[in-house]
Design an enzyme around this catalytic site. Structure first.
Site, PDB file in Angstrom:
ATOM      1  CG  ASP A 232       6.795   8.673  -5.469  1.00 28.94           C
ATOM      2  OD1 ASP A 232       7.373   7.715  -4.927  1.00 28.94           O
ATOM      3  OD2 ASP A 232       7.141   9.858  -5.286  1.00 28.94           O
ATOM      4  CG  HIS A 233       3.586  12.910  -5.178  1.00 29.24           C
ATOM      5  ND1 HIS A 233       3.416  14.128  -5.797  1.00 29.24           N
ATOM      6  CD2 HIS A 233       4.896  12.589  -5.339  1.00 29.24           C
ATOM      7  CE1 HIS A 233       4.570  14.520  -6.317  1.00 29.24           C
ATOM      8  NE2 HIS A 233       5.480  13.598  -6.055  1.00 29.24           N
ATOM      9  CB  THR A 313      -0.722   5.926   4.914  1.00 27.55           C
ATOM     10  OG1 THR A 313      -1.279   6.290   3.645  1.00 27.55           O
ATOM     11  CG2 THR A 313      -1.434   6.709   6.008  1.00 27.55           C
TER      12      THR A 313
END
Length: 914
Positions: A232-233, A313
């Site tokens: 997720d990071h 991104t």
């Protein structure tokens, strides 16, 4: 009649006098002249409002450099890097400018505002450069390595998936004013006849469970939720507002319970045991040109509601390792390495293995540690690496893996430049992130049926697919993992049993404490615990343990946060439509009654609580609704989240031109080697563990379910050896000052593509080609960029002086001001200037000297007719003592004491006037 005529003339004159200025002003506004100057004035005022709020935020943070509050830690964890921060600031200035103009709608015709005026506001606020399409480079390098920002991954839509762009909307947002105000902003706003329940009430009645009541997963290890958090990071970070104070009035968001942008506090029930009536919450930054920024302009208002920005991104590209901006990448690389290595910690080692380098910011202190000895937070591609030791451990594994690969590649291909070795290692690390996530992780979350339905086999790159992370995925669906976080951190010994010297820790004892990793055993005990201890099972009546709902980021007794309430409030802040709208989006049936809800949730007690709180099924927050659904077969999510996560993962894969399975990214032989690799292999290569499970996400017992590292397959890196002949006429340069180069082939010819380090600009041809006569042009040079010369977008705040340095710049403050946390703004330190202390000291000396001189003059003047004697009493007393001792036969000491009774200031070395 004459009187009536005179009155009419007077009325005409008075009317003209009253309305002519306004008509003239309206004419000028419509003509653009006065309106342009008015817009400039409004933007300048808005810039002052925003900058003052940010300044006051940093000033408060400076005063609170002791133990941070949970809200400050949350802000720290979501602190954007410099580019994201600049965009957030620009968006807030633009939005505030529009709010000012909205208040003047009674004076101006909003329909008359042209696209030119909008462009003026966007340009003056700083938004315009981030709204324009970028230019995509046309070199062979553009197809070889992915850009660090993700820009131009899709050459037709250059900003798809790029960092610092708006999250994708799969459904239109729901705002209470139609374009910006969150759901729940206005207390009297009704949804289907009812107000939304306060999020804290939802947490208390539906989500929270005690630490002791959690059920453990009998299939999956603690590595499963940690990998989910780590990934997720890699793909999403929504920056909070750059200010923690209201733009209008400047009130501190931690001190108000009123909704004042960007403050959107979480209201607490009246019977709460807490001393405050609310928990602080800061809205996410708006993306440039959205929300209030677009609502004033008729051509944009319907299509341009407030959007939120993704600072990273969207791609699965290991930005957790390398960052999503050139500035972060520059901080992470070891520029003195010829092998393209990443920086490592120079102060500490883990049994000879590297730790992440330290960032400049201090993390939570070790108990009793002096302020000067506080362990800083770790520096990684994502700023949240220090949140918990498990996350820091995974970041560290990939730092070590990059350096292992880069070193091996440089040894195999000695002709490679440092940048080529770096980029090739980065390319492989990114591919491994994609493989582990899509092959080993996602199928366990979705279940086999949903994976086939929503993801399916890879069919190649599709340039019509937008890979941008969606708002609902980031803000709701992928937060399902919070319900699988265990309340304990388990550290195991070499036999995979509880470590006698490293006891279990509650989660709140490890938040932002990197010293736990460095001083308490290193990576190995943490990694063993992740592999051999179960995750928390997501049970409907045990959704989130109290470590996350009552003790999130708690370092002291000063405040707390609640992750469940934060998730619900964030969804409302982002204007996410309700649970039923998303079920309909996924082709699932709407659930309008309690009986229908029970078909999806299969828990009558929970359904009753949901309906009691929300009153209407269409009011249910999407995060809660998706979390409450019963699991699909072989899955860890229900139908709704399986749909959203599956659709997102397919978009991330199919819309990525650099996906590892795309034919131009790796050779067939290299892809076969990559498929052999796994997370257990990465652990074997980068820790002291000698036995690991074949699947890091499956829970197993030691030793029967563990294999020797010698049995875990690995890649043959010899497949990356380059064998093409190098022409003697075209020799690779040994080095490039302040830059680097990589090589590739174009139309069968050897090509070198040059690039400069961040802070330098290329002068000359970016690309040189090998011909029969040698290189077709001279190599370019990298010249320092003078950032301080940019007057349009100055790098430092107006309170600081900009000083250009090689490859960068420095913002300098005059004493007693000091740089704030953005390192661009000067903040009052609250102390006297050093010059003031010097002045005080000199003044004291001057006053003392004048007093001494005055005393001497007075003495001499008053005793001019008498015998004046200057006595150094200590010496005189000693001499008289010796004389008296000789005359009377007593000891000198006794004689001295007798004199002391008569002499003033005995023992003093001060000159006295007698």
């Amino acid at each position: 009649m004459r009187t009536l005529g005179a009155m009419a003339v007077m009325l005409v004159v008075m009317g003209t006098a009253i309305f002519l200025p306004f008509l003239l002003r309206s004419r000028d506004i419509l003509g653009g002249k006065t309106m342009t100057s008015h817009v400039i004035s409004v933007v300048e005022t808005s810039q002052l409002l925003v900058d003052n709020a940010v300044y006051n935020t940093m000033k408060r943070n400076l005063k609170k450099r002791g133990v941070l509050s949970p809200a400050q830690l949350l802000s720290f964890s979501k602190l954007p890097e410099s580019t994201s921060g600049a965009i957030s600031r620009a968006a807030e200035i633009m939005e505030t400018s529009i709010q000012v103009m909205k208040r003047e709608q009674s004076q101006f015709s909003t329909d008359a505002l042209s696209a030119d005026i909008l462009a003026t506001i966007a340009n003056l606020s700083g938004c315009l450069p981030f709204m324009l399409p970028p230019r995509c480079p046309d070199t062979c390098l553009a197809n070889k390595y992915r850009p660090i920002t993700g820009v131009c991954n899709n050459r037709d839509h250059p900003r798809w998936g790029a960092s610092n762009t708006a999250l994708a909307r799969w459904l239109p947002p729901v705002y209470e004013d139609g374009f910006s105000q969150p759901r729940g902003w206005n207390p009297n706003f009704l949804y289907h006849g009812f107000p939304l329940p306060p999020v804290r009430e939802v947490t208390r009645h539906l989500i929270q469970v005690s630490n002791e009541a959690v059920t453990e997963d009998d299939q999956y290890s603690d590595f499963l939720p940690v990998w989910g958090q780590y990934i997720d990071h890699d793909i999403a970070l929504t920056p909070q507002s750059t200010s923690t104070a209201a733009f209008w009035g400047g009130v501190d968001c931690q001190l108000t319970c009123e909704n004042q942008n960007p403050c959107f506090p979480i209201q607490l029930p009246s019977n709460s045991s807490r001393t405050t009536a609310c928990l602080p919450f800061y809205r996410s930054s708006a993306a440039c040109g959205t929300g209030d920024q677009g609502a004033l302009f008729g051509n944009l208002s319907a299509a341009n509601p407030r959007q939120q920005m993704n600072g990273l991104t969207s791609f699965l590209d290991a930005s957790t390792v390398y960052g999503s901006s050139p500035g972060v990448e520059k901080q992470l690389r070891n520029w003195s390495s010829s092998a393209g290595l990443l920086r490592v910690n120079t102060l500490h080692l883990d049994s000879g293995r590297a730790y992440l380098p330290f960032a400049s910011a201090a993390c939570a202190p070790e108990p009793g540690a002096p302020h000067a000895n506080r362990t800083p937070c770790f520096l990684a591609g994502d700023g949240r690496a220090s949140e918990v030791p498990a996350l820091a451990a995974v970041h560290t594994l990939w730092l070590r893996e990059h350096n292992r690969l880069a070193t091996a590649f440089k040894a195999i291909n000695t002709h490679w430049s440092a940048n080529t070795a770096y980029q090739e290692a980065r390319k492989v690390v990114g591919a491994l992130h994609q493989i582990i996530t899509m092959r080993d992780y996602i199928p366990k979350i979705l279940g086999p049926d949903a994976f086939r339905q929503y993801v399916g086999p890879y069919e190649g790159y599709n340039p019509t697919v937008n890979p941008t992370v969606s708002n609902v995925f980031s803000t709701a669906a992928f937060r399902f993992g919070h319900a699988t976080v265990h309340p304990l951190v388990r550290r195991l010994n070499t036999d995979f049993q509880d470590h006698t010297e490293l006891p279990r820790l509650q989660l709140h004892d490890v938040f932002f404490r990197p010293w736990r990793l460095i001083q308490e055993g290193g990576l190995d005990p943490i990694v063993r615990g992740l592999l051999a201890r179960p995750a928390k099972l997501q049970v409907q009546e045990q959704l989130m343990n109290e470590e996350l709902t009552e003790r999130l980021f708690v370092l002291s007794n000063v405040g707390t946060l609640d992750l469940a309430s934060l998730n619900l409030q964030r969804g409302r802040d982002h204007g996410l439509p309700g649970y039923n709208e998303w079920r309909e989006f996924c082709g699932l049936s709407r659930l309008d009654t309690g009986a229908e809800l029970n078909k999806a949730i299969a828990n009558r007690s929970m359904v009753n609580k949901i309906m009691e709180l929300y009153k209407h099924a269409d009011n249910i927050d999407v995060w809660l609704g998706g979390l409450a659904e019963k699991f699909l077969p072989g899955a860890r999510t229900g139908p709704l989240f399986a749909c959203i996560i599956g659709k997102q993962m397919k978009a991330l894969r199919d819309g990525d031109r650099f996906w590892w399975e795309n034919s131009h990214v790796f050779t067939d032989a290299q892809r076969q080697e990559l498929e052999k690799h796994s997370l257990p292999r990465v652990i074997c290569d980068n820790t002291g563990l000698t036995r690991v499970p074949v699947d890091a996400f499956r829970i197993g017992k030691f030793p029967q379910d563990f294999e020797s590292c010698e049995e875990i397959p690995s890649m043959d890196l010899r497949l990356w050896r380059e064998t093409f002949p190098q022409d003697d006429k075209c020799v690779f340069p040994e080095k490039v000052d302040n830059g680097n180069f990589v090589h590739c082939e174009e139309s069968g010819k050897l090509v070198l593509v040059y690039s400069c380090f961040h802070g330098y600009k290329l002068q000359g041809q970016e690309q040189v080609t090998c011909t029969q006569n040698g290189w077709d042009s001279e190599p370019p040079v990298c010249k320092d960029v003078n950032e301080c010369a940019d007057l349009t977008h100055p790098p430092c705040h107006s309170s600081a002086k900009c000083k250009n340095t090689k490859g960068s710049f420095q913002c300098v403050c005059t004493d007693p001001y000091m740089l704030g946390e953005d390192e661009k703004t000067c903040i009052d330190s609250g102390r006297l200037p050093r010059a003031s202390w010097v002045s005080i000291a000199l003044g004291a000396l001057l006053i003392g000297g004048l007093a001494s001189l005055s005393w001497t003059v007075i003495c001499r003047w008053t005793h001019a007719d008498k015998k004046s004697t200057l006595l150094i009493t200590e010496r005189v007393t000693m001499e008289s003592g010796f004389r008296k001792s000789q005359e009377s036969g007593i000891s000198p000491q006794k004689a001295e004491v007798q004199d002391a009774e008569q002499e003033p200031a005995y023992g003093s070395r001060v000159l006295l006037c007698e």
